[in-house]
Design a protein around this motif. Structure first.
Motif, PDB file in Angstrom:
ATOM      1  N   GLY A  41       0.793  -1.113   0.163  1.00  0.00           N
ATOM      2  CA  GLY A  41       0.055   0.011  -0.022  1.00  0.00           C
ATOM      3  C   GLY A  41       0.866   1.315   0.059  1.00  0.00           C
ATOM      4  N   ILE A  42       2.193   1.120   0.100  1.00  0.00           N
ATOM      5  CA  ILE A  42       2.995   2.295   0.089  1.00  0.00           C
ATOM      6  C   ILE A  42       3.065   3.090  -1.501  1.00  0.00           C
ATOM      7  CG2 ILE A  42       5.257   3.062   0.235  1.00  0.00           C
ATOM      8  CD1 ILE A  42       4.089   2.629   2.660  1.00  0.00           C
ATOM      9  N   LYS A  43       2.813   4.308  -1.575  1.00  0.00           N
ATOM     10  CA  LYS A  43       2.861   4.809  -2.747  1.00  0.00           C
ATOM     11  C   LYS A  43       3.928   5.996  -2.933  1.00  0.00           C
ATOM     12  CE  LYS A  43      -2.278   5.041  -2.556  1.00  0.00           C
ATOM     13  NZ  LYS A  43      -3.268   6.004  -2.452  1.00  0.00           N
ATOM     14  N   ILE A  44       4.874   5.556  -3.978  1.00  0.00           N
ATOM     15  CA  ILE A  44       6.046   6.241  -4.348  1.00  0.00           C
ATOM     16  C   ILE A  44       5.721   6.849  -5.819  1.00  0.00           C
ATOM     17  CG2 ILE A  44       8.645   6.015  -4.993  1.00  0.00           C
ATOM     18  CD1 ILE A  44       7.877   5.186  -1.922  1.00  0.00           C
ATOM     19  N   THR A  45       5.834   8.283  -5.990  1.00  0.00           N
ATOM     20  CA  THR A  45       5.483   8.913  -6.987  1.00  0.00           C
ATOM     21  C   THR A  45       6.651   9.536  -7.692  1.00  0.00           C
ATOM     22  OG1 THR A  45       5.646  11.156  -5.554  1.00  0.00           O
ATOM     23  CG2 THR A  45       3.354   9.835  -6.012  1.00  0.00           C
ATOM     24  N   ASP A  46       7.989   9.542  -7.134  1.00  0.00           N
ATOM     25  CA  ASP A  46       9.107  10.004  -7.734  1.00  0.00           C
ATOM     26  C   ASP A  46      10.289   9.406  -7.090  1.00  0.00           C
ATOM     27  OD1 ASP A  46      11.024  11.445  -9.007  1.00  0.00           O
ATOM     28  OD2 ASP A  46      10.692  13.157  -8.533  1.00  0.00           O
ATOM     29  N   PHE A 246      11.709   9.755   3.054  1.00  0.00           N
ATOM     30  CA  PHE A 246      11.593   9.768   1.670  1.00  0.00           C
ATOM     31  C   PHE A 246      10.111   9.000   1.692  1.00  0.00           C
ATOM     32  CE2 PHE A 246      11.463   6.622  -1.683  1.00  0.00           C
ATOM     33  CZ  PHE A 246      11.560   7.506  -2.921  1.00  0.00           C
ATOM     34  N   ILE A 247       9.671   8.268   2.383  1.00  0.00           N
ATOM     35  CA  ILE A 247       8.672   7.512   2.080  1.00  0.00           C
ATOM     36  C   ILE A 247       7.551   8.409   2.638  1.00  0.00           C
ATOM     37  CG2 ILE A 247       7.026   5.573   3.081  1.00  0.00           C
ATOM     38  CD1 ILE A 247       9.796   3.977   3.321  1.00  0.00           C
ATOM     39  N   LEU A 248       7.484   9.286   3.691  1.00  0.00           N
ATOM     40  CA  LEU A 248       6.715   9.950   4.206  1.00  0.00           C
ATOM     41  C   LEU A 248       6.368  11.018   3.338  1.00  0.00           C
ATOM     42  CD1 LEU A 248       7.722   9.969   7.937  1.00  0.00           C
ATOM     43  CD2 LEU A 248       5.634   9.051   7.000  1.00  0.00           C
ATOM     44  N   GLU A 249       7.404  11.597   2.632  1.00  0.00           N
ATOM     45  CA  GLU A 249       7.344  12.719   1.837  1.00  0.00           C
ATOM     46  C   GLU A 249       6.590  12.327   0.406  1.00  0.00           C
ATOM     47  OE1 GLU A 249      11.271  14.037   1.558  1.00  0.00           O
ATOM     48  OE2 GLU A 249      10.979  15.343   3.572  1.00  0.00           O
ATOM     49  N   PRO A 256      -0.226   6.678   7.745  1.00  0.00           N
ATOM     50  CA  PRO A 256      -0.787   5.693   8.799  1.00  0.00           C
ATOM     51  C   PRO A 256      -0.014   4.246   8.657  1.00  0.00           C
ATOM     52  CG  PRO A 256      -2.247   6.174   6.972  1.00  0.00           C
ATOM     53  CD  PRO A 256      -1.103   7.050   6.948  1.00  0.00           C
ATOM     54  N   ILE A 257       0.426   3.992   7.421  1.00  0.00           N
ATOM     55  CA  ILE A 257       1.177   2.541   7.283  1.00  0.00           C
ATOM     56  C   ILE A 257       2.296   2.547   8.036  1.00  0.00           C
ATOM     57  CG2 ILE A 257       1.994   1.082   5.583  1.00  0.00           C
ATOM     58  CD1 ILE A 257       0.154   2.107   3.614  1.00  0.00           C
ATOM     59  N   ILE A 258       3.065   3.541   8.015  1.00  0.00           N
ATOM     60  CA  ILE A 258       4.529   3.743   8.562  1.00  0.00           C
ATOM     61  C   ILE A 258       4.400   3.820   9.923  1.00  0.00           C
ATOM     62  CG2 ILE A 258       6.264   5.453   8.861  1.00  0.00           C
ATOM     63  CD1 ILE A 258       6.637   3.805   6.349  1.00  0.00           C
ATOM     64  N   GLN A 259       3.173   4.602  10.518  1.00  0.00           N
ATOM     65  CA  GLN A 259       3.189   4.752  12.010  1.00  0.00           C
ATOM     66  C   GLN A 259       2.713   3.238  12.566  1.00  0.00           C
ATOM     67  OE1 GLN A 259       2.849   7.849  14.093  1.00  0.00           O
ATOM     68  NE2 GLN A 259       3.644   5.841  15.367  1.00  0.00           N
ATOM     69  N   ARG A 260       1.856   2.421  11.776  1.00  0.00           N
ATOM     70  CA  ARG A 260       1.657   1.127  12.495  1.00  0.00           C
ATOM     71  C   ARG A 260       3.010   0.336  12.447  1.00  0.00           C
ATOM     72  NH1 ARG A 260      -1.403  -0.548   8.560  1.00  0.00           N
ATOM     73  NH2 ARG A 260      -0.111  -2.138   7.592  1.00  0.00           N
ATOM     74  N   LYS A 308      10.208  14.149  17.688  1.00  0.00           N
ATOM     75  CA  LYS A 308       9.872  15.516  17.556  1.00  0.00           C
ATOM     76  C   LYS A 308      10.100  15.938  16.381  1.00  0.00           C
ATOM     77  CE  LYS A 308       8.691  18.900  20.246  1.00  0.00           C
ATOM     78  NZ  LYS A 308       7.229  19.176  21.106  1.00  0.00           N
ATOM     79  N   ASP A 309      11.154  15.643  15.765  1.00  0.00           N
ATOM     80  CA  ASP A 309      11.515  16.051  14.421  1.00  0.00           C
ATOM     81  C   ASP A 309      10.522  15.463  13.235  1.00  0.00           C
ATOM     82  OD1 ASP A 309      12.978  17.316  12.299  1.00  0.00           O
ATOM     83  OD2 ASP A 309      13.624  15.149  11.814  1.00  0.00           O
ATOM     84  N   LEU A 310       9.864  14.281  13.605  1.00  0.00           N
ATOM     85  CA  LEU A 310       9.136  13.520  12.717  1.00  0.00           C
ATOM     86  C   LEU A 310       7.587  13.852  12.845  1.00  0.00           C
ATOM     87  CD1 LEU A 310      10.355   9.897  12.893  1.00  0.00           C
ATOM     88  CD2 LEU A 310      10.847  11.592  11.034  1.00  0.00           C
ATOM     89  N   GLU A 311       7.398  15.048  13.899  1.00  0.00           N
ATOM     90  CA  GLU A 311       6.083  15.348  14.050  1.00  0.00           C
ATOM     91  C   GLU A 311       5.382  16.029  12.913  1.00  0.00           C
ATOM     92  OE1 GLU A 311       5.894  17.854  17.420  1.00  0.00           O
ATOM     93  OE2 GLU A 311       5.702  16.080  19.071  1.00  0.00           O
ATOM     94  N   ARG A 312       6.394  16.931  12.108  1.00  0.00           N
ATOM     95  CA  ARG A 312       5.705  17.572  10.950  1.00  0.00           C
ATOM     96  C   ARG A 312       5.277  16.751  10.072  1.00  0.00           C
ATOM     97  NH1 ARG A 312      11.690  18.090  10.493  1.00  0.00           N
ATOM     98  NH2 ARG A 312      12.323  17.463   8.339  1.00  0.00           N
ATOM     99  N   TYR A 313       5.757  15.264   9.845  1.00  0.00           N
ATOM    100  CA  TYR A 313       5.077  14.425   8.838  1.00  0.00           C
ATOM    101  C   TYR A 313       3.849  13.918   9.310  1.00  0.00           C
ATOM    102  CZ  TYR A 313       9.772  14.971   6.703  1.00  0.00           C
ATOM    103  OH  TYR A 313      10.926  15.228   6.207  1.00  0.00           O
TER     104      TYR A 313
END
Length: 514
Positions: A41-46, A246-249, A256-260, A308-313
């Motif tokens: 379910g991970i989507k990579i656009t570029d 990279f995956i989050l951006e 939600p997949i990465i969080q799980r 704390k740094d990853l909160e923005r994602y």
């Protein structure tokens, strides 16, 4: 017109030797060439947005690694020629090497296999090159760790068959199942599990204690390996953070997949590291720091800044981190209590702490050690000195997910075991915690297939109907020589001979040795 050979700068060289070696397929669809890239379910656009902060090419990689290898093996040779094993703090320290060789070094090889496999599953050239280099790193680490510690096999017992034991001994199913779980997942979950959760978030809690412990206890061969691997580990940690960003951006649906996955692999890693906590607090004669101090520095402080740094994602700290933070004052004591009473079925010796070590534990764990654990240890020590060394002849209930015995306690009450159970398709499954129970609920079809050592022993699938036969014939352990009580063991006697000390003479010591 003569054309000058222009020397490529580092950026262009990296581009030519990595990204520009890829091509667009013409007679096959990308979906067919890289079938595993999409099923999670991970989507990579570029893929071109993938950044390798080291910009390392294969020719530079081989050059750097060859230089490190020359220096490393020169020190190994010097260590062996000068009988370096005689300069360690105490022979008890060698038991931490047994734990490392059978519990950690095989994981390096499993990581090599994992990165070699998932590198084939990415359509992005940058990711493929990064996985290729890390796969080679992990293979090298597996080899150099075994070479660093092989000298001890000539002088001490129990280091003879680590790879065989890794696949069979009951407690080694904990690290083995961790990597089997990761390698049987999809490629992006593997990177989240190993590159991010293990290499970036938790690796300092594994390597710093072992390598610092080696330095504090005079094991210069293992220290040198640690320095040799340090530059590789720095690259792996940086890659782990870049992977997750990279995956989050790439797409908001990935969050939600990465969080799980972060929730899952943080908890699995925390349970695995209970073995390291036990080693730090109990198996090192000269101690570096307590497990609680290490957890505070390398997870609560460093990990807190990371999330704390990853909160923005849109990423929050792992679920159940509050349980892990509270458990830092208990897990090492509870694990050592278990291994002490089951050491007839392990591949290393155990012992009760000396009085000065008890005082150190009281100082480092002022709120828990004296209140919950000291009396138990003093009782076992008294029994041993009177010739009644305690061994538990039953086998413990294992967690279906992490495969650790159900030995840890509730967050708010360290006198009550943490135990969860659920029914799935008519079968009852047991767990050590809410964290492992949640993991099972999300993928029950995966974890119902778990190969649980205690179940297999009781079913007669491990070479015998009783534990003694299993240990000797199936585990390849020499009872009383490779394991059980340290005091009075052949390794203890050999160490006394090396140091020119008198052999054991008291009746209690002779009884325990027998």
């Amino acid at each position: 017109m003569a054309i000058k050979n222009k020397k490529l700068n580092l950026k262009d060289k990296y581009q030519y030797l990595t990204r520009d070696m890829a091509w667009e397929p013409t007679y096959q669809k990308k979906e067919d060439i890289y079938p595993d890239e999409r099923f999670e379910g991970i989507k990579i656009t570029d893929w071109s947005q993938w950044e390798d902060p080291f910009r390392l090419t294969m020719d530079a990689y081989w050059k750097y690694q060859a230089e490190k290898e020359k220096k490393l093996y020169a020190i190994f040779d010097a260590f062996a020629q000068n009988n370096g094993h005689q300069n360690i703090s105490d022979a008890r320290y060698v038991n931490s090497l047994k734990l490392f060789l059978s519990g950690v070094s095989p994981l390096e090889y499993a990581a090599f296999q994992g990165y070699a496999r998932v590198g084939r599953q990415f359509s992005g050239a940058g990711a493929r090159v990064a996985c290729q280099m890390q796969a080679i790193d992990e293979l090298r680490h597996s080899q150099t760790q075994q070479h660093a510690m092989s000298h001890y096999n000539k002088h001490f017992n129990g280091l003879h068959d680590a790879a065989h034991q890794h696949d069979r001994i009951w407690f080694l199913s904990v690290p083995k199942s961790f990597f089997d779980d990761a390698r049987s997942a999809g490629p992006f979950e593997f990177l989240t599990a190993i590159s991010f959760s293990f290499e970036y978030v938790l690796t300092n809690l594994l390597f710093v204690p072992f390598m610092s412990g080696a330095a504090y206890n005079g094991d210069m061969a293992t220290v040198t390996f640690g320095f040799s691997a340090q530059s590789d580990e720095a690259r792996h940690m940086t890659l782990g953070l870049e992977v997750i960003k990279f995956i989050l951006e790439q797409h908001e649906d990935n969050v939600p997949i990465i969080q799980r996955w972060i929730d899952k692999w943080f908890w699995r890693g925390f349970r695995l590291l209970s073995l390291v906590g036990m080693m730090m607090d109990y198996m090192l004669p000269n101690k570096v720091m307590s497990w609680a101090e290490a957890w505070e520095v390398y997870y609560e402080q460093n990990g807190g800044a990371l999330f704390k740094d990853l909160e923005r994602y849109g990423i929050r700290p792992p679920k159940y981190q509050d349980v892990a933070n509270a458990a830092k004052n208990h897990v090492s004591h509870q694990a050592w209590s278990t291994f002490y009473q089951y050491s007839q079925a392990t591949n290393f010796h155990t012992w009760m702490p000396e009085e000065e070590e008890m005082a150190w534990l009281s100082e480092k764990y002022p709120e828990t050690f004296d209140k919950y654990y000291r009396a138990r240890f003093e009782h076992w020590d008294k029994e041993h000195k009177e010739g009644r060394r305690f061994y538990n002849n039953t086998l413990p209930q294992l967690c279906q997910v992490c495969q650790i015995p159900v030995i840890f306690t509730e967050k708010d009450d360290p006198t009550v075991f943490s135990h969860r159970q659920i029914k799935h398709e008519g079968e009852r499954y047991h767990f050590c915690s809410d964290g492992c129970c949640d993991i099972f609920k999300n993928e029950p079809e995966k974890y119902i297939q778990a190969w649980l050592p205690v179940h297999q022993i009781y079913q007669g699938n491990c070479g015998g109907a009783d534990v003694a036969t299993v240990v000797e014939k199936y585990y390849h352990i020499n009872p009383g020589v490779d394991n059980m009580e340290y005091h009075g063991s052949p390794d203890h006697q050999r160490w006394l001979d090396i140091k020119g000390l008198k052999p054991l003479k008291s009746n209690s010591e002779k009884k325990s040795a027998a």
